[in-house]
Scaffold this active site. Structure first.
Site, PDB file in Angstrom:
ATOM      1  NE  ARG A   1      10.622   5.055  17.460  1.00 22.46           N
ATOM      2  CZ  ARG A   1      11.496   5.817  16.813  1.00 22.46           C
ATOM      3  NH1 ARG A   1      12.039   6.841  17.402  1.00 22.46           N
ATOM      4  NH2 ARG A   1      11.799   5.552  15.580  1.00 22.46           N
TER       5      ARG A   1
ATOM      6  NE  ARG B   1      12.909   2.250  10.953  1.00 23.76           N
ATOM      7  CZ  ARG B   1      13.369   3.127  10.062  1.00 23.76           C
ATOM      8  NH1 ARG B   1      13.786   2.717   8.877  1.00 23.76           N
ATOM      9  NH2 ARG B   1      13.424   4.403  10.350  1.00 23.76           N
TER      10      ARG B   1
ATOM     11  NE  ARG C   1      18.263   5.000   9.779  1.00 14.50           N
ATOM     12  CZ  ARG C   1      17.393   5.687  10.491  1.00 14.50           C
ATOM     13  NH1 ARG C   1      17.443   7.006  10.505  1.00 14.50           N
ATOM     14  NH2 ARG C   1      16.455   5.086  11.191  1.00 14.50           N
TER      15      ARG C   1
ATOM     16  NE  ARG D   1      16.113   7.592   6.341  1.00 13.51           N
ATOM     17  CZ  ARG D   1      15.455   7.708   7.491  1.00 13.51           C
ATOM     18  NH1 ARG D   1      15.114   8.909   7.931  1.00 13.51           N
ATOM     19  NH2 ARG D   1      15.113   6.648   8.182  1.00 13.51           N
TER      20      ARG D   1
ATOM     21  CE  LYS E   1      10.765  10.318  14.560  1.00 16.09           C
ATOM     22  NZ  LYS E   1      10.290   9.421  13.474  1.00 16.09           N
TER      23      LYS E   1
HETATM   24  P1  AMP Z   1      14.869   6.673  14.406  1.00 15.17           P
HETATM   25  O1  AMP Z   1      16.193   7.193  14.004  1.00 15.17           O
HETATM   26  O2  AMP Z   1      14.136   7.614  15.316  1.00 15.17           O
HETATM   27  O3  AMP Z   1      14.034   6.208  13.244  1.00 15.17           O
HETATM   28  O4  AMP Z   1      15.149   5.362  15.304  1.00 15.17           O
HETATM   29  C1  AMP Z   1      15.844   4.254  14.785  1.00 15.17           C
HETATM   30  C2  AMP Z   1      15.678   3.051  15.689  1.00 15.17           C
HETATM   31  O5  AMP Z   1      16.204   3.347  16.984  1.00 15.17           O
HETATM   32  C3  AMP Z   1      14.252   2.602  15.941  1.00 15.17           C
HETATM   33  O6  AMP Z   1      13.760   1.775  14.910  1.00 15.17           O
HETATM   34  C4  AMP Z   1      14.424   1.832  17.261  1.00 15.17           C
HETATM   35  O7  AMP Z   1      15.032   0.571  17.036  1.00 15.17           O
HETATM   36  C5  AMP Z   1      15.429   2.701  17.997  1.00 15.17           C
HETATM   37  N1  AMP Z   1      14.766   3.761  18.806  1.00 15.17           N
HETATM   38  C6  AMP Z   1      14.852   5.096  18.620  1.00 15.17           C
HETATM   39  N2  AMP Z   1      14.139   5.754  19.544  1.00 15.17           N
HETATM   40  C7  AMP Z   1      13.587   4.809  20.334  1.00 15.17           C
HETATM   41  C8  AMP Z   1      12.731   4.850  21.463  1.00 15.17           C
HETATM   42  N3  AMP Z   1      12.277   6.008  21.977  1.00 15.17           N
HETATM   43  N4  AMP Z   1      12.372   3.668  22.030  1.00 15.17           N
HETATM   44  C9  AMP Z   1      12.823   2.488  21.557  1.00 15.17           C
HETATM   45  N5  AMP Z   1      13.612   2.381  20.479  1.00 15.17           N
HETATM   46  C10 AMP Z   1      13.998   3.527  19.863  1.00 15.17           C
END
Ligand code: AMP
Length: 215
Positions: free
Chosen positions: A87, A170, A159, A126, A13
């Site tokens: 999400r 996740r 990360r 990653r 994404k």
């Molecule tokens: P990402 O970078 O999109 O993989 O997001 C990393 C982390 O941020 C996720 O594992 C969640 O802990 C938090 N996060 C990101 N977007 C959301 C969302 N829309 N709702 C809740 N938590 C989020």
């Protein structure tokens, strides 16, 4: 064009929205990036979000929805791609209401599908530059000098939520909360499923073709 881009963790994404913002001149709204920046800057939002990101769990909707609202209210007509939001179905319903209030609409919802085995490989391998955010992969795209960013010489790290035990949480959160969004957006229309396997360019081409836009 206003877009939603969603899919499992590791589907690409972030990479694909970076290309979209560059080629379509739209703004990226990545809740994950916003949370990481808040944690790095030790803001109040960062303090609240940290425990959830560290554990690989979703940040509560009350925090996340408020954050997105704040940004959407400041767009001033600029087109956008929502990357990683919504999400879950409750966030999607909250977004729908908010868009109505702000007289905005989503033109396309893009879903990136990638098989589980590939997701695990992408996430576990990653690495990210701490400074500029450039993404690497230990096998597929290592930096020229180990641990050093090719772009800015910053430190290249894993990360914290790409550690194996957190990846599992996740992916579980994805299966339970985010995957059901597919049916939600299929029913809403303008839903496009994209095969997220292969090179970044191949996926981007599939995406733009499916959206019928020239970049
Ligand atoms: P990402 O970078 O999109 O993989 O997001 C990393 C982390 O941020 C996720 O594992 C969640 O802990 C938090 N996060 C990101 N977007 C959301 C969302 N829309 N709702 C809740 N938590 C989020």
């Amino acid at each position: 064009m206003n877009l939603i881009l969603f899919g499992p963790p590791g589907a690409g994404k972030g990479t694909q929205s970076a290309l979209l913002i560059e080629r379509l001149n739209i703004q990226q709204i990545s809740t994950g990036d916003l949370f990481r920046a808040a944690i790095k800057n030790k803001t109040e939002l960062g303090t609240k979000a940290k425990e959830f990101l560290d554990a690989g769990k979703l940040v509560p909707d009350s925090i996340t929805n408020g954050l997105v609202e704040e940004i959407l209210r400041k767009l001033n007509g600029k087109r956008f791609v929502l990357d990683g939001f919504p999400r879950n179905v409750d966030q999607a319903a909250a977004l729908e209401k908010l868009l109505e209030t702000l007289h905005l609409k989503i033109d396309k919802t893009l879903f990136l599908e990638v098989p589980m085995e590939l997701l695990l490989n992408r996430l576990a391998g990653r690495r990210v530059c701490k400074n500029c955010g450039t993404t690497y992969h230990v096998q597929a795209k290592p930096p020229h000098n180990a641990g050093v960013c090719d772009v800015c010489d910053g430190e290249v790290l894993q990360r914290p939520d790409d550690k194996e035990e957190v990846i599992r949480t996740r992916l579980e959160a994805y299966d339970k909360s985010t995957r059901p969004l597919k049916d939600y957006y299929k029913a809403a229309g303008q839903f496009i499923e994209i095969d997220g396997t292969g090179s970044t360019d191949a996926v981007f081409e599939r995406m733009t073709k499916a959206m019928q836009v020239k970049c």
